[in-house]
Structures are given as structure tokens and as C-alpha cells.
Design an enzyme around this catalytic site. Structure first.
Site, PDB file in Angstrom:
ATOM      1  N   GLY A 121       3.993  13.722  -3.486  1.00  0.00           N
ATOM      2  CA  GLY A 121       4.048  14.761  -4.509  1.00  0.00           C
ATOM      3  C   GLY A 121       3.497  16.091  -4.054  1.00  0.00           C
ATOM      4  O   GLY A 121       3.988  17.150  -4.450  1.00  0.00           O
ATOM      5  N   THR A 180      -2.690  12.599  -4.839  1.00  0.00           N
ATOM      6  CA  THR A 180      -4.048  12.504  -5.359  1.00  0.00           C
ATOM      7  C   THR A 180      -5.042  12.454  -4.204  1.00  0.00           C
ATOM      8  O   THR A 180      -6.099  13.082  -4.238  1.00  0.00           O
ATOM      9  CB  THR A 180      -4.198  11.243  -6.234  1.00  0.00           C
ATOM     10  N   ASN A 190      -9.075   9.705   5.287  1.00  0.00           N
ATOM     11  CA  ASN A 190      -8.952  10.025   3.862  1.00  0.00           C
ATOM     12  C   ASN A 190      -9.592  11.381   3.584  1.00  0.00           C
ATOM     13  O   ASN A 190     -10.755  11.610   3.925  1.00  0.00           O
ATOM     14  CB  ASN A 190      -9.675   8.985   3.009  1.00  0.00           C
ATOM     15  N   HIS A 228       0.853  -1.180   0.000  1.00  0.00           N
ATOM     16  CA  HIS A 228       0.000   0.000   0.000  1.00  0.00           C
ATOM     17  C   HIS A 228       0.893   1.236   0.000  1.00  0.00           C
ATOM     18  O   HIS A 228       1.740   1.411   0.878  1.00  0.00           O
ATOM     19  CB  HIS A 228      -0.905   0.012   1.241  1.00  0.00           C
ATOM     20  N   ASP A 229       0.706   2.105  -0.989  1.00  0.00           N
ATOM     21  CA  ASP A 229       1.602   3.248  -1.147  1.00  0.00           C
ATOM     22  C   ASP A 229       1.626   4.161   0.075  1.00  0.00           C
ATOM     23  O   ASP A 229       2.670   4.734   0.405  1.00  0.00           O
ATOM     24  CB  ASP A 229       1.264   4.049  -2.416  1.00  0.00           C
ATOM     25  N   THR A 230       0.491   4.295   0.769  1.00  0.00           N
ATOM     26  CA  THR A 230       0.490   5.155   1.958  1.00  0.00           C
ATOM     27  C   THR A 230       1.349   4.561   3.064  1.00  0.00           C
ATOM     28  O   THR A 230       2.049   5.290   3.779  1.00  0.00           O
ATOM     29  CB  THR A 230      -0.944   5.373   2.469  1.00  0.00           C
ATOM     30  N   GLN A 264      -6.026  18.725  -9.904  1.00  0.00           N
ATOM     31  CA  GLN A 264      -5.712  18.127 -11.203  1.00  0.00           C
ATOM     32  C   GLN A 264      -6.901  18.249 -12.149  1.00  0.00           C
ATOM     33  O   GLN A 264      -6.742  18.550 -13.341  1.00  0.00           O
ATOM     34  CB  GLN A 264      -5.341  16.658 -11.020  1.00  0.00           C
TER      35      GLN A 264
END
Length: 441
Positions: free
Chosen positions: A378, A235, A272, A213-215, A280
Site C-alpha cells: 500500500g 503499516t 523492520n 506471512h504477508d511480507t 495513520q
């Protein structure tokens, strides 16, 4: 794809391959182009053919189903697809939260599987394997099937604070129990790449399981102290703290906090919040082909109209983000933004305000006091948002590393191969990455 090596107490990194993560329409659903992702990973391995170890992390909750011959049974449907909008479960949200400690999000794996079961039960009947996106990509590279811990916890089907599937819950939902195997922990060695992959790429690396999981990876790469919160900014904005145990209180449920796995088996207690996804979209919809720096300039020269709820699902996948923001303002009796500068300013302030509110909730629920917010990912490059975040929250704020997920993936591999110790991470982060202290205006 990021390549790294340890040199004189410093991690030297190099981007070897970049590719977009694109969505396509398949069978009436919004899906990930999984074949394209496989092809791009292979291209990256050709450029990193001298690597000793490789690991993969992606986003959470999405999955694929394979038949007995390991063929895909259905597309890799994205969490942004609308198939779960009207799905209900034969269990109350209150009971579900007590069991799993996972926030209600209509795209959680549990709702996606229920939607798949409702749309075409035969797919689940034919399925022999369920693999999350990073686990499927690892399988394609190694031939080994695993279900990794940090990603598994986001499904809403793992017992809160444990490393075990809730088999009673899975049975109650009518999902095939044999799709849920032993949960594997970060650091598990999957072995060498398949012969075909080695021949195609020239890469002979060993695959080591990272937090998929990227988080979870981004949090590992955050310069955290005892009094720190993390904000994985991209994102999505994922804001929270690290706890030893899951919190499944009524207060945590009402505030929609989630208890997800961390690299070391601890718990990421977080919320979240919509992130740069909103920016974006309004950038794309403006048709002005502006850079984000140009948008910030326009925003900083604009007057704030008001705020919108950056936690609202209305901003998850609207037909028009700009139109949805305008409607949210009009519902409050406020005027529409006159251009992208005013609209972006609404988003920026709304995000910073959502961070402030989330921090207050975390403090009240945990009973802990925090003085530092570590922003990674990012979004940590967005100095305008970072300064607003410091202003709204009143906390000391640091920003970086900007490639947080990739950095955390690398750190995990280095820990589990014995190259570094977990306690080395703070000094490695400060010596290896550009971490800024955000100053007040």
C-alpha cells in the site's frame, strides 16, 4: 479479498471483499477480533464461490491455542499488546540469534509465549494445538491443522536457515513440545473446504497453502533482479534482500537484521522499520479528517524540523503518536511541529533516512552491491515518500504492485498448481500490474 484468473499471459484481478482488521480489548489485553475475521472471510467466499483454489496470508508472530476439543483457550492477543514489555528469557540474545537468526522484537512469538506462561501457565498446560493466525483461519475452513514455514520462521524458535523447530530451545523455555509439529511448506494442499463452509458459502474451492506471512507474499510479488532490494511498504516497512543462507554474524545481530523464510525456501534477510503506521496515527489524532493527499500537500509546503528514529520501539504503540514524535524532537533540542504538515514531514524524511541507513548496513553485512529498490504494498502508492526514498538512497526505485501481499499469495497458488512457472513472474508482474519507475524531483 482478491480474486484472480490467468488470461492471455496476464493476471486479471478483482477485489471481491474488503474488511477492516480490528483490535478489541479482551481480558485486559489488546486482541484481534478473530471471530469477526472468520465471519468476514466467509462473506468473501460467498462472493467468490466459483473459485477453484483459495489461500490465506496475514501478519506474523501472533497465534491462538486450542484445547483437545479445538476450542479457543484464550483470545488472539496482538503483537501490539504490552504483555511482553518486561519479559526475559533464560538465554542470552546472542545465543538466541546464533540459533535462530531472528531479530530482537519484544513481540516475537517466543516472548509472547513466555508472557502467557508467566501470566497463566495452566493455559499452556491445557493446550493441544498452537496455530498462527492464518493457520487457524485455514483450520476453520478445512479442518486441517498446519504450521506454515514462512510464518513459523518469525517465531524465533526455528533453527536458522532450516525448516525445523529448535526442540532444544523449546524445551529450555519450558514450552510443551507437542505444540510444535512438522512445518508445512507453501504449496501444500490442505484439501476441500469443510462441508459446513461449502454449504454456507456455496464455494467448493480447494485450499492451497500460500506463504502465510504477508511480507513473504509481498516479496514474491516484487519485480526483483540480482541487484535488487525489496521494500514491503505499509503499516510496517520491511526492507531487505533474498539470500540462499541465513546470516547470523555479530554484525547482523548488532544491526538487528532478521532471517525469515521465503516462498521458495530461501531466506529473506531484512530489517523492520516503522511504516505508514506513524502517518495513520498522526492523521487520526489530528481530528482534521484529512485525506493522505491533503496531508502530503501540507507536508510538502512545510519546513523540515528534524528527524526521529523510525526504528525505535517508542513508536510501536504509544498512547499518542503525535506526542511521541514531539517528545523525540524536543529531546534533540528541537521545537515541536506546529501542525500535521510539519509532523508528517518529519515522519516522511525519517522513514526515507531509515531506509538509506538500512541499505548501507545490508551492503556492508552481505558484501553485495545493490542498484535497485522494489517498493510493493500500500505504501507504494505514496509518491511523495517514494521520491524521498529515491533521493535519500540514490537507488533506482520502482513502485508496485500496491496489493503486494494479495498478489504474491495469488502467484504462489498459481505456481504450485502449475498454472505458471516461477521464472514467469517478472513478465507477469509487468503485464498485469501498474509498476512505476520513480523519477527524480
Amino acid at each position: 479479498m482478491l480474486e484472480a484468473r490467468l488470461e492471455k499471459g496476464k493476471i486479471i484481478t478483482k477485489i471481491v471483499h474488503r474488511f477492516e482488521n480490528r483490535l478489541i480489548k479482551q481480558n485486559g489485553h489488546l486482541c484481534w477480533d478473530i471471530r469477526y475475521l472468520e465471519d468476514e472471510i466467509l462473506e468473501g467466499l460467498k462472493k467468490a464461490k466459483d473459485a477453484d483454489y483459495i489461500s490465506i496470508d496475514t501478519w506474523a508472530v501472533d497465534y491462538v491455542l486450542l484445547d483437545r476439543d479445538d476450542r479457543l483457550l484464550s483470545p488472539a492477543v496482538s503483537y501490539r499488546d504490552s504483555r511482553t514489555e518486561n519479559i526475559s528469557l533464560p538465554i542470552s540474545r546472542e545465543e538466541l540469534y546464533k540459533r535462530t537468526g531472528i531479530q530482537f522484537q519484544r513481540f516475537n512469538t517466543i516472548y509472547q509465549l513466555a508472557a502467557q506462561k508467566e501470566e497463566d501457565p495452566s493455559v499452556l498446560d491445557k493446550a493441544s494445538s498452537l496455530l498462527f493466525i492464518p493457520d487457524y483461519l485455514a483450520f476453520r475452513l478445512t479442518g486441517e491443522k498446519v504450521q506454515e514455514y514462512t510464518n513459523a520462521t518469525t517465531t524465533d524458535m526455528v533453527k536458522a536457515g532450516t525448516k525445523e523447530w529448535d526442540s532444544d530451545l523449546i524445551g529450555k523455555l519450558g514450552f510443551p513440545s507437542d505444540l510444535f509439529g512438522k512445518i508445512s511448506m507453501p504449496g501444500t494442499i490442505l484439501g476441500p473446504l469443510r462441508k459446513e463452509v461449502r454449504e454456507m458459502t456455496g464455494c467448493n474451492a480447494t485450499f492451497i497453502l500460500a506463504p502465510t506471512h504477508d511480507t513473504a507474499c509481498a516479496v514474491l510479488a516484487s519485480p526483483l533482479r540480482e541487484d535488487s532490494l525489496f521494500l514491503s511498504s505499509g503499516t510496517w516497512s520491511l526492507l531487505g534482500c533474498i539470500n540462499e543462507n541465513a546470516i547470523t554474524s555479530n554484525a547482523a545481530m548488532k544491526s538487528n537484521f532478521t532471517n525469515e523464510g521465503a516462498d521458495n525456501g530461501m531466506i529473506r534477510f531484512l530489517k523492520n522499520i516503522m511504516g505508514t503506521w506513524m502517518l495513520q496515527n498522526i492523521r487520526k489524532e489530528s481530528g482534521e479528517n484529512l485525506s493522505f493527499d491533503e496531508i502530503v500537500t501540507k507536508a510538502s509546503n512545510s519546513r523540515l524540523i528534524g528527524l526521529v528514529d523510525a526504528l525505535s520501539p517508542r513508536f510501536l504503540s504509544p498512547s499518542s503518536m503525535s506526542g511521541e514524535i514531539d517528545r523525540a524532537l524536543e529531546e534533540q533540542g528541537l521545537r515541536k511541529p506546529s501542525g500535521i504538515g510539519e509532523r508528517a514531514l518529519v515522519v516522511y524524511h525519517s522513514l526515507a533516512n531509515a531506509y538509506k541507513n538500512a541499505i548501507e548496513e545490508i551492503s556492508n553485512i552481505t558484501g553485495r552491491k545493490f542498484s535497485h529498490l522494489a517498493i510493493v504494498g500500500g505504501g507504494s502508492r505514496d509518491d511523495f515518500l517514494n521520491r524521498l526514498t529515491r533521493k535519500y538512497t540514490g537507488l533506482a526505485v520502482t513502485a508496485g504492485p500496491d496489493e503486494g501481499s494479495a498478489a504474491g499469495c495469488l502467484l504462489s497458488a498459481m505456481i504450485h498448481t502449475g498454472e505458471i512457472r516461477r521464472e514467469d513472474i517478472p513478465s507477469l508482474l509487468s503485464s498485469s500490474f501498474d509498476i512505476k519507475t520513480i523519477q527524480e524531483d
